[in-house]
Design a protein around this motif. Structure first.
Motif, short mmCIF file in Angstrom:
data_model
loop_
_atom_site.label_atom_id
_atom_site.label_comp_id
_atom_site.label_asym_id
_atom_site.label_seq_id
_atom_site.Cartn_x
_atom_site.Cartn_y
_atom_site.Cartn_z
N ARG A 102 58.29 -46.65 50.38
CA ARG A 102 57.26 -46.74 49.35
C ARG A 102 56.10 -45.78 49.62
NH1 ARG A 102 58.79 -52.38 49.22
NH2 ARG A 102 57.41 -52.78 50.99
N SER A 103 55.72 -45.67 50.88
CA SER A 103 54.63 -44.75 51.22
C SER A 103 55.04 -43.30 50.96
CB SER A 103 54.23 -44.94 52.69
OG SER A 103 53.78 -46.26 52.93
N VAL A 104 56.26 -42.95 51.34
CA VAL A 104 56.72 -41.57 51.13
C VAL A 104 56.82 -41.26 49.65
CG1 VAL A 104 58.67 -40.00 51.47
CG2 VAL A 104 57.90 -41.44 53.35
N SER A 105 57.38 -42.18 48.87
CA SER A 105 57.51 -41.93 47.43
C SER A 105 56.15 -41.82 46.75
CB SER A 105 58.33 -43.05 46.78
OG SER A 105 57.68 -44.31 46.94
N SER A 106 55.20 -42.67 47.14
CA SER A 106 53.86 -42.59 46.55
C SER A 106 53.19 -41.26 46.89
CB SER A 106 53.00 -43.75 47.05
OG SER A 106 53.54 -45.01 46.65
N PHE A 107 53.34 -40.81 48.12
CA PHE A 107 52.74 -39.53 48.52
C PHE A 107 53.34 -38.38 47.73
CE2 PHE A 107 52.92 -35.73 51.22
CZ PHE A 107 51.56 -35.52 51.43
N LEU A 108 54.65 -38.37 47.57
CA LEU A 108 55.29 -37.28 46.84
C LEU A 108 54.89 -37.29 45.36
CD1 LEU A 108 58.90 -37.33 48.37
CD2 LEU A 108 57.04 -35.72 48.85
N ILE A 109 54.91 -38.45 44.73
CA ILE A 109 54.61 -38.52 43.29
C ILE A 109 53.15 -38.17 43.03
CG2 ILE A 109 54.49 -40.07 41.32
CD1 ILE A 109 56.91 -41.54 42.46
N LEU A 110 52.24 -38.79 43.75
CA LEU A 110 50.82 -38.54 43.53
C LEU A 110 50.43 -37.12 43.94
CD1 LEU A 110 49.29 -41.96 44.64
CD2 LEU A 110 49.88 -41.18 42.34
N GLY A 111 51.02 -36.61 45.00
CA GLY A 111 50.72 -35.24 45.41
C GLY A 111 51.18 -34.23 44.37
N THR A 112 52.37 -34.44 43.82
CA THR A 112 52.86 -33.56 42.77
C THR A 112 51.99 -33.65 41.51
OG1 THR A 112 55.12 -33.85 43.61
CG2 THR A 112 54.87 -32.97 41.38
N ALA A 113 51.55 -34.86 41.16
CA ALA A 113 50.67 -35.03 40.00
C ALA A 113 49.34 -34.33 40.21
CB ALA A 113 50.46 -36.52 39.74
N ALA A 114 48.79 -34.40 41.41
CA ALA A 114 47.52 -33.72 41.68
C ALA A 114 47.66 -32.21 41.54
CB ALA A 114 47.03 -34.09 43.09
N LEU A 115 48.77 -31.65 42.01
CA LEU A 115 48.99 -30.21 41.86
C LEU A 115 49.15 -29.83 40.38
CD1 LEU A 115 51.42 -29.48 44.84
CD2 LEU A 115 48.97 -29.00 44.70
N MET A 116 49.81 -30.66 39.61
CA MET A 116 49.97 -30.37 38.19
C MET A 116 48.63 -30.45 37.45
SD MET A 116 53.54 -32.39 37.42
CE MET A 116 53.57 -31.88 35.71
N VAL A 117 47.76 -31.39 37.85
CA VAL A 117 46.43 -31.47 37.23
C VAL A 117 45.62 -30.23 37.54
CG1 VAL A 117 44.24 -32.74 37.31
CG2 VAL A 117 46.39 -33.98 37.12
N LEU A 118 45.68 -29.77 38.78
CA LEU A 118 44.95 -28.54 39.13
C LEU A 118 45.49 -27.34 38.37
CD1 LEU A 118 44.58 -29.00 43.00
CD2 LEU A 118 42.85 -29.36 41.23
N ALA A 119 46.80 -27.30 38.18
CA ALA A 119 47.38 -26.20 37.41
C ALA A 119 46.95 -26.28 35.95
CB ALA A 119 48.90 -26.24 37.53
N ALA A 120 46.83 -27.50 35.41
CA ALA A 120 46.37 -27.65 34.03
C ALA A 120 44.93 -27.21 33.86
CB ALA A 120 46.54 -29.11 33.58
N LEU A 121 44.12 -27.31 34.90
CA LEU A 121 42.73 -26.88 34.86
C LEU A 121 42.57 -25.39 35.13
CD1 LEU A 121 41.03 -29.88 36.72
CD2 LEU A 121 41.03 -29.41 34.25
N LYS A 122 43.68 -24.66 35.15
CA LYS A 122 43.67 -23.21 35.35
C LYS A 122 43.13 -22.81 36.72
CE LYS A 122 45.04 -22.78 31.08
NZ LYS A 122 46.46 -22.45 30.77
N ILE A 123 43.37 -23.67 37.69
CA ILE A 123 42.95 -23.36 39.07
C ILE A 123 44.12 -22.69 39.78
CG2 ILE A 123 42.22 -24.34 41.27
CD1 ILE A 123 40.85 -26.57 39.73
#
Length: 357
Positions: A102-123
């Motif tokens: 559960r810890s590994v899956s949460s880290f992967l999913i939330l980490g990927t979502a954070a990178l996608m949010v930064l990409a959406a903000l044109k960073i």
């Protein structure tokens, strides 16, 4: 104090500037509101999908762990369950595995979502990913032992190599497991000492508490004893032991006379074996030796190393002449040996005066 005629042009200029600023801001918002709305909706969609996916994965893992526990409870209480790990042990192991997953899956999913949010903000993610890669390589080299210990601990828990309460031989130390961690395993030795063993240092493990154990007893008797009689006496001891408490629970199989393990001129070795509860083989061996010795004494079967029999091993009277030394040839002064030991007289030398003896 300035006159009203002087203040009027300044106020008009300030009003015009404010109006122009508001107009520019309104036009800027009007031009970019669609882009902002699109970015906001994209970020919101990413967050919603990440949270939903995380929830689904965690529920799926929890359901899988529950199913593992249910199968363990179904096996518990059967004949096969005695040879396997109990349900509580399997439950603890499955919970530990579920927590890691559960810890590994949460880290992967939330980490990927954070990178996608930064990409959406044109960073630009290039420098960030490059820095993360360099930092990961540095941490990997600096903490390679820690990573090795962690991965070894994960696989030990997943494979259920040992658990709390097991008696193991880990090579570098042996004892009873009192705590299993992802990095360190804690053992209590036979003398009460506590060993902290890093999981990465454990190359091989001997678990003495899983499955079953074997109690082996070697009995040395004289080669003239009747083997059929020996088997009959040992079988009687085994039948009696299997019916008495607590040995009826510690014995997981019949006590068997395997036969002759070694035959010598002065002795022969009879091997006795029994399948026992894990960790109880030494107690069964001691009890078997005790009872076999009593049964052999009662049946007149002599064990090598026991008290000698009076009819065969009684010592003969000592020869009085054996303690007298042989006469020496030097006792006779006329014997050649005595003459050979006589000192040779020295011849006188002219001009030299010998000292008086």
């Amino acid at each position: 104090m300035p006159s009203p005629a002087t203040l009027l042009p300044q106020a008009a200029s300030t009003t015009d500037d404010a109006a122009e600023s508001v107009t520019n801001a309104a036009s800027f918002v009007e031009e970019n509101w669609a882009t902002w709305l699109s970015i906001g909706l994209r970020i919101l969609l990413i967050i919603v999908i990440a949270v939903a996916l995380r929830s689904v994965v965690r529920k799926a893992l929890t359901k899988l762990i529950s199913r593992m526990n249910t199968s363990a409870e179904a096996v518990e209480g059967t004949a096969l369950g005695g040879l396997l790990v109990n349900a509580e042990r399997r439950r603890q192991r499955s919970e530990a595995i579920g927590s890691v997953l559960r810890s590994v899956s949460s880290f992967l999913i939330l980490g990927t979502a954070a990178l996608m949010v930064l990409a959406a903000l044109k960073i630009d993610l290039g420098p960030l990913l490059a820095s993360a890669g360099v930092a990961g390589v540095a941490i990997g080299f600096g903490a390679r032992n820690l990573v090795t210990d962690f991965l070894s601990g994960v696989f030990m828990i997943m494979e259920d190599q040992y658990g709390v309460g097991d008696k193991i031989d880990a090579g570098v130390a042996s004892g009873e497991v009192i705590e299993v961690g992802l990095r360190v395993t804690k053992l209590r030795g036979d003398n009460g000492e506590i060993w902290y063993v890093r999981n990465g240092e454990i190359k091989r493990i001997g678990n003495l508490s899983q499955g079953w154990a074997t109690a082996g007893v070697d009995v040395q008797v004289k080669p003239t004893e009747n083997l059929a009689h020996i088997r009959e006496v040992v079988q009687g001891v085994a039948d009696t032991l299997a019916k008495e408490s607590p040995w009826d629970e510690r014995l997981w199989g019949p006590v068997e006379v395997l036969g002759l393990d070694e035959v010598l001129l002065a002795s022969m070795t009879v091997k006795v074996s029994a399948k026992t509860m894990p960790g109880q083989q030494f107690a069964v061996e001691r009890e078997l030796r005790w009872r076999i010795k009593d049964a052999f004494d009662a049946a007149g079967i002599r064990i090598i190393g026991g008290a000698p029999a009076a009819d065969e091993d009684e010592a003969a009277p000592a020869d009085p002449a054996a303690a007298v030394a042989a006469p020496s040839a030097l006792a006779n002064p006329s014997s050649p040996q005595s003459l050979a030991t006589t000192p040779i007289p020295q011849a006188p030398v002219p001009g030299v005066r010998l000292p008086k003896q």
